[in-house]
Design an enzyme around this catalytic site. Structure first.
Site, PDB file in Angstrom:
ATOM      1  CE  LYS A 233     -53.080 -56.758  -5.583  1.00  0.00           C
ATOM      2  NZ  LYS A 233     -52.358 -57.495  -4.519  1.00  0.00           N
ATOM      3  N   GLY A 291     -48.937 -47.183  -9.658  1.00  0.00           N
ATOM      4  CA  GLY A 291     -50.007 -46.194  -9.753  1.00  0.00           C
ATOM      5  C   GLY A 291     -50.132 -45.631 -11.164  1.00  0.00           C
ATOM      6  CD  GLU A 308     -51.267 -42.527   0.191  1.00  0.00           C
ATOM      7  OE1 GLU A 308     -50.083 -42.283  -0.121  1.00  0.00           O
ATOM      8  OE2 GLU A 308     -51.609 -43.281   1.099  1.00  0.00           O
ATOM      9  CB  CYS A 342     -46.381 -43.019   1.426  1.00  0.00           C
ATOM     10  SG  CYS A 342     -48.005 -43.232   2.103  1.00  0.00           S
ATOM     11  CD  GLU A 439     -41.938 -43.326  -0.568  1.00  0.00           C
ATOM     12  OE1 GLU A 439     -42.131 -44.027  -1.588  1.00  0.00           O
ATOM     13  OE2 GLU A 439     -42.837 -43.042   0.221  1.00  0.00           O
ATOM     14  CG  PHE A 441     -40.853 -47.328   2.159  1.00  0.00           C
ATOM     15  CD1 PHE A 441     -41.469 -46.113   1.958  1.00  0.00           C
ATOM     16  CD2 PHE A 441     -41.649 -48.439   2.402  1.00  0.00           C
ATOM     17  CE1 PHE A 441     -42.858 -45.992   2.003  1.00  0.00           C
ATOM     18  CE2 PHE A 441     -43.038 -48.336   2.451  1.00  0.00           C
ATOM     19  CZ  PHE A 441     -43.635 -47.112   2.254  1.00  0.00           C
TER      20      PHE A 441
END
Ligand code: ADP
Length: 539
Positions: A233, A291, A308, A342, A439, A441
Site C-alpha cells: 500500500k 505505526g 520504521e 526520518c 520532527e 520535516f
C-alpha cells in the site's frame, strides 16, 4: 486554478492507457496543495510533463489502477483519487481509490501465489529479482521524472533514489542465495539438530510518500528473496512511482499475485491487512502514530511486525570538528529532500567554542541553495509535499521564536508560492521548544548550543526517538565514545548521508522495530524452524 498542459497531457495519456478509469475524482483526500492563495509558479513544468507522459506511455509505465493477482484493476466502486504535483498544484492523474474489498482480494491472490513462490529455488527468485533490478535501472530516467513530478524532489536527487531503491532489489537478488540454516551439535549422540529458515508468508507493506520508490523496494526485495509474497500500500500522495515499479516487476517475470498493489482508503486497507490471518507480517514506514496503531492491530493475529517510524536526529558538531566537513555533512543531513526524511538532522547541537563560526559558515552555504521546481536546472530544494507540511513548519518555528529562538536565515514561505519554503537556519534554540522535541520535516536547521561532551550526549538522548544521529569531530577516541553512548540505530561520523542497502537501517526506542537492508533485513521476512532428527541408531 487553470489546468495546465502538464495535467491535460498526463490525464490524456492515462485515459488512453486505461480508458475506463479516469472519471472525475471523488476527492477522498482534499487537494490541500491548492488551498492557499500564493502566486502561481511559471509553468516551465509543462514541456517536461509532456515528454515524461509520452515516454512513460511508450514504456507502459503510467499506471493508474491497482494490481491484484497480476491484473490491473479499478476500484470496485469506480472511485478515484487525484495525485498532485506539489511544485505547481496541478493534478497529474486520477488513480483507483480502493478499500477493504480490493485488499481482501489482493491478500487472497498473494496467499495463492505464496504456495508456488515459496517453493521456487533461491536461484530462480534471484534471477527474477535481478531482471527487475535491470529494468528499474533501464528506466531510471522515467522513474526519476515521475518521482519529481508527484513528490517534488529535485531530479538529480530522484535519480539518486532510483539507484538507491533499485540497489535493494539487486542486493536481495544476491542475498536470496545466502539464506543459510545451521547445524547444532546435539547433546545426545543419536540425534541431529538443524535450523531451517523459511519465509514468513504473505506480507503487508505500507509505505510513505518521501521515498516513493526506495521505501517499497527495501521491503519488497527481501520479502520476495525469502519466498514471501506481498500486498503493497503506497502513499496516496505518490502512488505513480510505486505502480510503475510494480509494472516493471511484471515485465521482469515475477509471477502474478506475488506483488499486489492497493491504494486509496488507508485505514480500510490497513484494517483489512491487520484482520487477515493470512497476512503474517506487517512492514511499515511512516508516522509513529500510525505505526503504533498497526502494532496494536497486529496483536489480534500475532503478526510479525517491522516498523520504521519518526526520528529526532541530533547532529553534534564538536569544537574539534573540521568546519567544512561539518557544514557539508549538515547540509546533506538536514536539507536533503527539503528536510523531509526520518533521518534528517532535527537538532544541530553545536559546541560553544565553534558555534558562531559554524553558524556563519552554515548560513553562507544555505544561502546559496537554489529553490525551485525539481525539474529546474541546479535546483537543490523542491517544494514541501503539501500545505499541512508547511503549516507544521510554521507552527514549530513560531513556537521557537516566541520562546527566544532567533531566525538567522529564511524563516518564511518562499516567494515561489505553493508549498515552497525558504531554507532556514534558526539559532538560540533550546530543548524545551517544540522544534527540538518534534520532527520538523522541513528545511529548517535549529541550532542548540552545548558546553561539554556529556551535555551533548544527554541532550541528544533526551527524546523518545532513536533513528539517525550524526557526529562531527576529528578525535577518534571521541567518535567511538559518542557513537557508543548515543541511543540511536544509525550513527554517521563526519558524514551526513549514511543510508545504503548494504547496511542495517532502523531505530531504537519509539523509532521502530527491526532493520531494513543488509543481511539483518532479510531475517525480518524469515521464520526459524528447529528440526530434531532422533533415533539415529543403526537399523
Ligand atoms: P506521513 O505523515 O509520512 O504521511 P503516515 O503514517 O500518515 O505518515 O503515512 C504513511 C503510510 O501509512 C501511508 O501510506 C498512509 O496512507 C498509511 N496510513 C495512514 N493511516 C493508516 C492506517 N490507519 N492504516 C494503514 N495505513 C495507514
Amino acid at each position: 486554478m487553470a489546468v495546465s498542459f502538464a495535467a491535460v497531457n498526463l490525464r490524456t495519456m492515462a485515459l488512453r492507457s486505461s480508458s475506463k478509469l479516469l472519471r472525475r475524482s471523488s476527492h477522498l483526500l482534499p487537494p490541500i496543495h491548492m488551498q492557499h492563495s500564493a502566486p502561481p509558479l511559471t509553468r516551465k513544468i509543462s514541456m517536461n510533463a509532456r515528454s515524461i507522459a509520452s515516454q512513460l506511455n511508450r514504456s507502459g509505465l503510467l499506471k493508474t489502477q491497482g494490481l491484484i493477482g497480476g491484473k490491473w484493476s479499478d476500484s470496485y466502486d469506480g472511485k478515484t483519487i487525484q495525485v498532485y504535483n506539489p511544485a505547481t498544484g496541478e493534478s497529474i492523474a486520477d488513480v483507483a481509490c480502493m478499500g477493504g474489498k480490493e485488499t481482501n482480494d489482493a491478500i487472497a491472490s498473494a496467499y495463492d501465489a505464496y504456495r508456488s513462490w515459496s517453493k521456487t529455488t533461491a536461484a530462480e527468485r534471484s534471477k527474477l529479482l535481478r531482471k527487475w533490478y535491470d529494468l528499474l535501472m533501464a528506466h531510471k530516467e522515467e522513474l526519476a521524472q515521475l518521482m519529481t513530478l508527484e513528490q517534488g524532489k529535485p531530479l538529480k536527487e530522484a535519480m539518486g533514489e532510483v539507484n538507491y531503491g533499485a540497489g535493494f532489489i539487486e542486493f536481495s537478488a544476491e542475498e536470496a542465495k545466502r539464506i543459510y540454516g545451521d547445524i547444532i551439535p546435539a547433546p545426545m549422540s543419536d540425534r541431529r539438530l538443524f535450523v531451517l529458515k523459511q519465509p514468513v508468508g504473505v506480507v503487508g507493506a505500507i509505505t510513505p510518500w518521501n521515498f516513493p520508490l526506495a521505501m517499497i523496494t527495501r521491503k519488497v526485495g527481501p520479502a520476495l528473496a525469502c519466498g514471501c509474497t506481498v500486498v503493497i500500500k503506497p502513499s496516496e500522495l505518490t502512488p505513480l512511482t510505486a505502480l510503475a515499479a510494480a509494472e516493471l516487476a511484471i515485465q521482469a517475470g515475477i509471477p502474478a499475485g506475488a506483488v499486489n498493489v492497493v491504494m486509496g482508503n488507508a485505514p480500510e486497507i490497513g484494517d483489512a491487512l491487520l484482520a487477515s490471518p493470512q497476512v503474517r507480517k506487517i512492514t511499515f514506514t511512516g508516522s509513529t502514530a500510525v505505526g503504533k496503531k498497526l502494532m496494536a492491530g497486529s496483536a489480534e493475529t500475532v503478526k510479525k511486525v517491522s516498523l520504521e517510524l519518526g526520528g529526532n536526529a541530533p547532529c553534534i558538531i564538536f569544537d574539534d570538528a573540521d568546519i567544512d566537513i561539518a557544514v557539508k555533512g549538515t547540509l546533506a543531513a538536514k536539507y536533503r529532500n527539503s528536510g523531509q526524511t526520518c533521518v534528517c538532522a532535527n537538532r544541530i547541537l553545536v559546541q560553544e567554542g565553534i558555534y558562531d563560526k559554524f553558524a556563519k559558515a552554515l548560513i553562507d552555504a544555505v544561502r546559496n541553495m537554489k529553490v525551485g521546481d525539481g525539474f529546474g536546472e541546479d535546483v537543490v530544494q523542491g517544494p514541501l509535499i503539501n500545505e499541512a507540511a508547511v503549516k507544521k513548519v510554521e507552527t514549530l518555528l513560531q513556537d521557537a521564536t516566541s520562546k527566544g529562538a532567533k531566525v538567522m536565515l529564511g524563516g518564511k514561505r518562499h516567494s515561489l508560492g505553493f508549498t515552497f519554503y525558504e531554507p532556514t537556519v534558526v539559532g538560540d534554540v533550546n530543548s524545551d521548544m517544540r522544534i527540538s522535541r518534534e520532527e520538523v520535516f522541513g528545511p529548517v536547521a535549529p541550532l542548540l548550543r552545548f558546553k561539554t561532551e556529556e551535555d551533548a550526549i544527554r541532550i541528544a538522548n533526551d527524546t523518545n526517538a532513536g533513528l539517525g544521529s550524526y557526529v562531527f569531530t576529528n578525535s577518534i577516541q571521541r567518535s567511538w565514545r559518542v557513537a557508543e553512548a548515543l541511543e540511536y540505530g544509525l550513527v554517521g561520523i563526519n558524514e551526513g548521508v549514511i543510508s545504503t542497502e548494504v547496511a542495517p537501517f532502523g531505530g531504537f526506542k519509539q523509532s521502530g522495530l527491526g532493520r531494513e537492508g543488509s543481511k539483518y533485513g532479510m531475517d525480518e521476512y524469515l521464520e526459524i524452524k528447529y528440526v530434531c532428527l532422533g533415533n539415529m541408531k543403526k537399523e
